[in-house]
Motif scaffolding. Structure first.
Motif, PDB file in Angstrom:
ATOM      1  N   GLY A 123      12.109   6.760 -10.719  1.00  0.00           N
ATOM      2  CA  GLY A 123      12.140   6.943  -9.445  1.00  0.00           C
ATOM      3  C   GLY A 123      11.304   8.040  -8.717  1.00  0.00           C
ATOM      4  N   ALA A 124      10.302   8.601  -9.444  1.00  0.00           N
ATOM      5  CA  ALA A 124       9.497   9.747  -8.946  1.00  0.00           C
ATOM      6  C   ALA A 124       8.308   8.989  -8.311  1.00  0.00           C
ATOM      7  CB  ALA A 124       8.864  10.298 -10.005  1.00  0.00           C
ATOM      8  N   GLY A 125       8.381   7.723  -8.069  1.00  0.00           N
ATOM      9  CA  GLY A 125       7.217   7.164  -7.413  1.00  0.00           C
ATOM     10  C   GLY A 125       5.903   7.104  -7.961  1.00  0.00           C
ATOM     11  N   MET A 126       5.875   7.134  -9.421  1.00  0.00           N
ATOM     12  CA  MET A 126       4.816   7.052 -10.194  1.00  0.00           C
ATOM     13  C   MET A 126       4.269   6.117 -10.626  1.00  0.00           C
ATOM     14  SD  MET A 126       3.477  10.196  -9.253  1.00  0.00           S
ATOM     15  CE  MET A 126       2.306  10.518 -10.424  1.00  0.00           C
TER      16      MET A 126
ATOM     17  N   PRO B 244       0.832  -1.208   0.071  1.00  0.00           N
ATOM     18  CA  PRO B 244      -0.068   0.224  -0.097  1.00  0.00           C
ATOM     19  C   PRO B 244       0.799   1.262  -0.105  1.00  0.00           C
ATOM     20  CG  PRO B 244      -0.954  -1.724   1.572  1.00  0.00           C
ATOM     21  CD  PRO B 244       0.606  -2.434   1.148  1.00  0.00           C
ATOM     22  N   LEU B 245       1.918   1.243   0.502  1.00  0.00           N
ATOM     23  CA  LEU B 245       2.701   2.518   0.786  1.00  0.00           C
ATOM     24  C   LEU B 245       3.522   2.672  -0.586  1.00  0.00           C
ATOM     25  CD1 LEU B 245       4.429   4.828   2.368  1.00  0.00           C
ATOM     26  CD2 LEU B 245       6.008   3.062   2.961  1.00  0.00           C
ATOM     27  N   ALA B 246       3.714   1.359  -1.322  1.00  0.00           N
ATOM     28  CA  ALA B 246       4.558   1.783  -2.559  1.00  0.00           C
ATOM     29  C   ALA B 246       3.402   1.910  -3.630  1.00  0.00           C
ATOM     30  CB  ALA B 246       5.142   0.274  -3.096  1.00  0.00           C
ATOM     31  N   MET B 247       2.188   1.751  -3.296  1.00  0.00           N
ATOM     32  CA  MET B 247       1.152   2.194  -4.254  1.00  0.00           C
ATOM     33  C   MET B 247       0.826   3.751  -4.239  1.00  0.00           C
ATOM     34  SD  MET B 247       0.117  -0.188  -6.036  1.00  0.00           S
ATOM     35  CE  MET B 247      -0.912   0.651  -6.931  1.00  0.00           C
TER      36      MET B 247
ATOM     37  N   PRO C  52      -6.330  -3.932   2.671  1.00  0.00           N
ATOM     38  CA  PRO C  52      -5.927  -5.256   1.957  1.00  0.00           C
ATOM     39  C   PRO C  52      -4.963  -6.105   2.509  1.00  0.00           C
ATOM     40  CG  PRO C  52      -4.621  -3.380   1.167  1.00  0.00           C
ATOM     41  CD  PRO C  52      -5.594  -2.804   2.048  1.00  0.00           C
ATOM     42  N   PRO C  53      -4.835  -7.134   2.286  1.00  0.00           N
ATOM     43  CA  PRO C  53      -3.831  -8.129   3.138  1.00  0.00           C
ATOM     44  C   PRO C  53      -2.365  -7.500   2.662  1.00  0.00           C
ATOM     45  CG  PRO C  53      -5.159  -9.338   1.833  1.00  0.00           C
ATOM     46  CD  PRO C  53      -5.496  -8.029   1.375  1.00  0.00           C
ATOM     47  N   ARG C  54      -1.732  -7.350   3.768  1.00  0.00           N
ATOM     48  CA  ARG C  54      -0.234  -6.770   3.865  1.00  0.00           C
ATOM     49  C   ARG C  54       0.475  -7.627   2.453  1.00  0.00           C
ATOM     50  NH1 ARG C  54       3.484  -3.714   6.617  1.00  0.00           N
ATOM     51  NH2 ARG C  54       5.444  -4.186   6.260  1.00  0.00           N
ATOM     52  N   GLY C  55       0.917  -6.752   1.534  1.00  0.00           N
ATOM     53  CA  GLY C  55       1.838  -7.544   0.695  1.00  0.00           C
ATOM     54  C   GLY C  55       0.949  -7.694  -0.645  1.00  0.00           C
ATOM     55  N   SER C  56      -0.319  -7.509  -0.599  1.00  0.00           N
ATOM     56  CA  SER C  56      -1.054  -7.632  -2.068  1.00  0.00           C
ATOM     57  C   SER C  56      -1.955  -6.494  -2.057  1.00  0.00           C
ATOM     58  CB  SER C  56      -1.699  -9.018  -1.911  1.00  0.00           C
ATOM     59  OG  SER C  56      -2.497  -9.021  -1.096  1.00  0.00           O
ATOM     60  N   ALA C  57      -2.135  -6.323  -3.387  1.00  0.00           N
ATOM     61  CA  ALA C  57      -3.433  -5.546  -3.692  1.00  0.00           C
ATOM     62  C   ALA C  57      -4.196  -5.478  -4.777  1.00  0.00           C
ATOM     63  CB  ALA C  57      -2.790  -3.910  -3.410  1.00  0.00           C
ATOM     64  N   GLY C  58      -5.481  -5.177  -5.012  1.00  0.00           N
ATOM     65  CA  GLY C  58      -5.839  -5.364  -6.266  1.00  0.00           C
ATOM     66  C   GLY C  58      -7.013  -4.027  -6.562  1.00  0.00           C
ATOM     67  N   SER C  59      -7.147  -4.031  -7.719  1.00  0.00           N
ATOM     68  CA  SER C  59      -7.990  -2.643  -7.893  1.00  0.00           C
ATOM     69  C   SER C  59      -9.395  -3.060  -7.914  1.00  0.00           C
ATOM     70  CB  SER C  59      -7.445  -2.070  -9.233  1.00  0.00           C
ATOM     71  OG  SER C  59      -7.693  -2.823 -10.256  1.00  0.00           O
ATOM     72  N   ASP C  60      -9.796  -3.422  -6.773  1.00  0.00           N
ATOM     73  CA  ASP C  60     -11.270  -4.238  -6.835  1.00  0.00           C
ATOM     74  C   ASP C  60     -12.376  -3.316  -6.199  1.00  0.00           C
ATOM     75  OD1 ASP C  60     -10.909  -6.936  -4.460  1.00  0.00           O
ATOM     76  OD2 ASP C  60     -10.406  -4.718  -4.645  1.00  0.00           O
ATOM     77  N   ALA C  61     -11.926  -2.022  -5.923  1.00  0.00           N
ATOM     78  CA  ALA C  61     -12.719  -1.144  -5.324  1.00  0.00           C
ATOM     79  C   ALA C  61     -13.009   0.183  -5.995  1.00  0.00           C
ATOM     80  CB  ALA C  61     -12.131  -0.939  -3.830  1.00  0.00           C
ATOM     81  N   PRO C  62     -14.022   0.038  -6.739  1.00  0.00           N
ATOM     82  CA  PRO C  62     -14.400   1.322  -7.578  1.00  0.00           C
ATOM     83  C   PRO C  62     -14.693   2.314  -6.248  1.00  0.00           C
ATOM     84  CG  PRO C  62     -15.529  -0.346  -8.310  1.00  0.00           C
ATOM     85  CD  PRO C  62     -14.866  -0.945  -7.176  1.00  0.00           C
ATOM     86  N   GLY C  63     -14.330   3.621  -6.526  1.00  0.00           N
ATOM     87  CA  GLY C  63     -14.320   4.718  -5.759  1.00  0.00           C
ATOM     88  C   GLY C  63     -15.057   5.755  -6.218  1.00  0.00           C
TER      89      GLY C  63
ATOM     90  N   TYR D 296       6.157   7.738  -3.691  1.00  0.00           N
ATOM     91  CA  TYR D 296       6.946   6.849  -2.663  1.00  0.00           C
ATOM     92  C   TYR D 296       7.856   5.971  -3.556  1.00  0.00           C
ATOM     93  CZ  TYR D 296       8.540   3.084   0.194  1.00  0.00           C
ATOM     94  OH  TYR D 296       9.586   2.294   0.934  1.00  0.00           O
ATOM     95  N   SER D 297       9.079   6.136  -3.553  1.00  0.00           N
ATOM     96  CA  SER D 297      10.082   5.393  -4.386  1.00  0.00           C
ATOM     97  C   SER D 297      11.320   4.784  -3.611  1.00  0.00           C
ATOM     98  CB  SER D 297      10.333   6.268  -5.371  1.00  0.00           C
ATOM     99  OG  SER D 297      11.490   5.457  -6.436  1.00  0.00           O
ATOM    100  N   THR D 298      11.934   3.819  -4.041  1.00  0.00           N
ATOM    101  CA  THR D 298      13.043   3.118  -3.501  1.00  0.00           C
ATOM    102  C   THR D 298      14.298   3.166  -4.351  1.00  0.00           C
ATOM    103  OG1 THR D 298      12.317   1.011  -3.525  1.00  0.00           O
ATOM    104  CG2 THR D 298      12.052   2.031  -1.543  1.00  0.00           C
TER     105      THR D 298
END
Lengths: 194, 117
Positions: free
Chosen positions: A104-107, A84-87, A182-193, A91-93
C-alpha cells in the motif's frame, strides 16, 4: 512447454509470492541472466501482490520465448477508475491490513513499469485489471532497434529500460513515462522519455 | 561483514542461523515497504525492518536475501522463524528500534572497515 499459468488467490497472504517464486525457478532453469531474473521477479511479485491485496483472485500467465519472457496478470478485482493516477508513485487504495504488512505504499505499478522492458495495463471499474509486461533475458534489448512485441494479439512497444534500478526522485521523469493523454483506463509504456 | 559478529556487536538475538555459506553481507537496507525491499534487496543484503511476517521472509527469499534483522525486541512468530530456517535465512532480532538499530549497524560497519578504506 514454455507457457505456464499460476492461480493467485485474493486475500491469501500466506501463499502470496508463490507464483513469482515458480516464475523465478523457471527463469533460472532456463539460464536467464541474473539481472533479468531479478527484474522479472520484481515485476511479477508486485503484480501478484496487487491481485492478493485488491482482488478476489486472478491468474498469472507466462510465456517463455527465446530471449524474453512475456507475463500477463489478470484479476477479477474492482478495477481501476483512473489508471494514470494509479501509476503515480505514492497513490494507493490498499486496505489497512495490507498496509500493516508493508504493502500500500503506492509503488507497485511504478515498480513494474520500471523493472520491465515493456509494460501495458488495461483496467476499468467492474472489469478487473489486466497487465502485461515483458522482460528480456539477455544483454540485448531490442528496444534499441525500435522493435515491439506482440502478446496475445496486442502489440507492446518497448520502453528504454533504465540502466539503474535506483528509485526516481518525486516528479522526476524517466524513460518509462506514460504517454501523454492515454485513453482513460489504459496505459502503455510506449513513450520513451528523457 | 560476518552476520554472527554483527549480531553480537549490535546486541541482537539470533533466531535462525542461516546457511553456513551465507553468513556474510556487504550492504544493508532498512525499510518498511515491501516494494522498497524488493527493489533494493540482493543476495548480499541484510534487510533491517519493522515488518514481521512470514510474507516478509517469502519476499526476501524471492530476492535471495541471506539475512533479516527485525527490530524492537519483538518475539517473531514461530511461523516466521520456521520460514527463515526452512529457507536457510539468517534471522536476528535487535533489542532496539529501527533508528537505533541502524545506528549500531552503521558503527559496526565503519569499525569493521580496514583503516584508510
Amino acid at each position: 512447454m514454455n507457457a505456464f499459468t499460476y492461480i493467485i488467490a485474493g486475500g491469501d497472504y500466506i501463499r502470496a509470492g508463490a507464483a513469482s517464486r515458480r516464475l523465478k525457478e523457471r527463469l533460472e532453469a532456463a539460464g536467464a541472466a541474473p539481472d533479468s531474473v531479478r527484474r522479472a521477479v520484481i515485476a511479477a511479485c508486485e503484480a501478484e501482490m496487487n491481485v492478493v491485496v485488491h482482488a478476489r483472485g486472478g491468474r498469472m500467465e507466462a510465456r517463455l520465448a527465446p530471449g524474453r519472457i512475456d507475463v500477463e496478470v489478470a484479476d477479477a478485482g474492482p478495477g481501476i477508475a483512473d489508471v494514470p493516477l494509479a501509476m503515480q508513485e505514492g497513490y494507493s487504495t490498499a486496505p489497512p491490513e495490507a498496509r500493516a504488512l508493508g504493502f500500500g505504499a503506492g509503488m507497485g505499478l511504478p515498480s513494474i513499469r520500471r523493472a520491465a522492458d515493456a509494460f501495458a495495463i488495461d483496467s476499468a471499474p467492474g472489469r478487473g485489471t489486466r497487465l502485461r509486461f515483458t522482460v528480456y533475458l539477455g544483454a540485448r534489448c531490442p528496444a534499441a532497434a525500435g522493435e515491439g512485441v506482440r502478446f496475445r494479439g496486442t502489440r507492446i512497444m518497448l520502453s528504454q529500460r533504465r540502466e539503474s534500478m535506483a528509485p526516481r526522485r518525486p516528479g522526476q521523469g524517466g524513460p518509462c513515462r506514460l504517454p501523454s493523454g492515454p485513453p482513460r483506463g489504459s496505459a502503455g509504456s510506449d513513450a520513451p522519455g528523457g | 561483514m560476518n552476520l554472527t559478529d554483527l549480531a553480537r556487536e549490535i546486541g541482537a538475538h539470533v533466531a535462525a542461523g542461516g546457511r553456513p555459506n551465507c553468513r556474510a553481507v556487504d550492504r544493508v537496507y532498512a525499510g518498511d515497504r515491501i516494494s522498497d525491499l524488493l527493489t533494493h534487496a540482493s543476495h548480499t543484503t541484510l534487510l533491517v525492518t519493522n515488518l514481521s511476517s512470514a510474507l516478509l521472509v517469502c519476499v526476501a527469499e524471492l530476492m535471495d536475501v541471506p539475512a533479516i534483522c527485525l527490530v524492537g525486541g519483538q518475539n517473531p512468530a514461530p511461523e516466521i522463524i520456521a520460514a527463515a530456517r526452512s529457507r536457510g535465512m539468517f534471522l536476528m532480532v535487535s533489542p532496539v528500534d529501527l533508528f537505533e538499530t541502524c545506528g549500531r549497524v552503521h558503527r559496526c560497519w565503519n569499525d569493521a572497515r580496514p583503516a584508510g578504506a
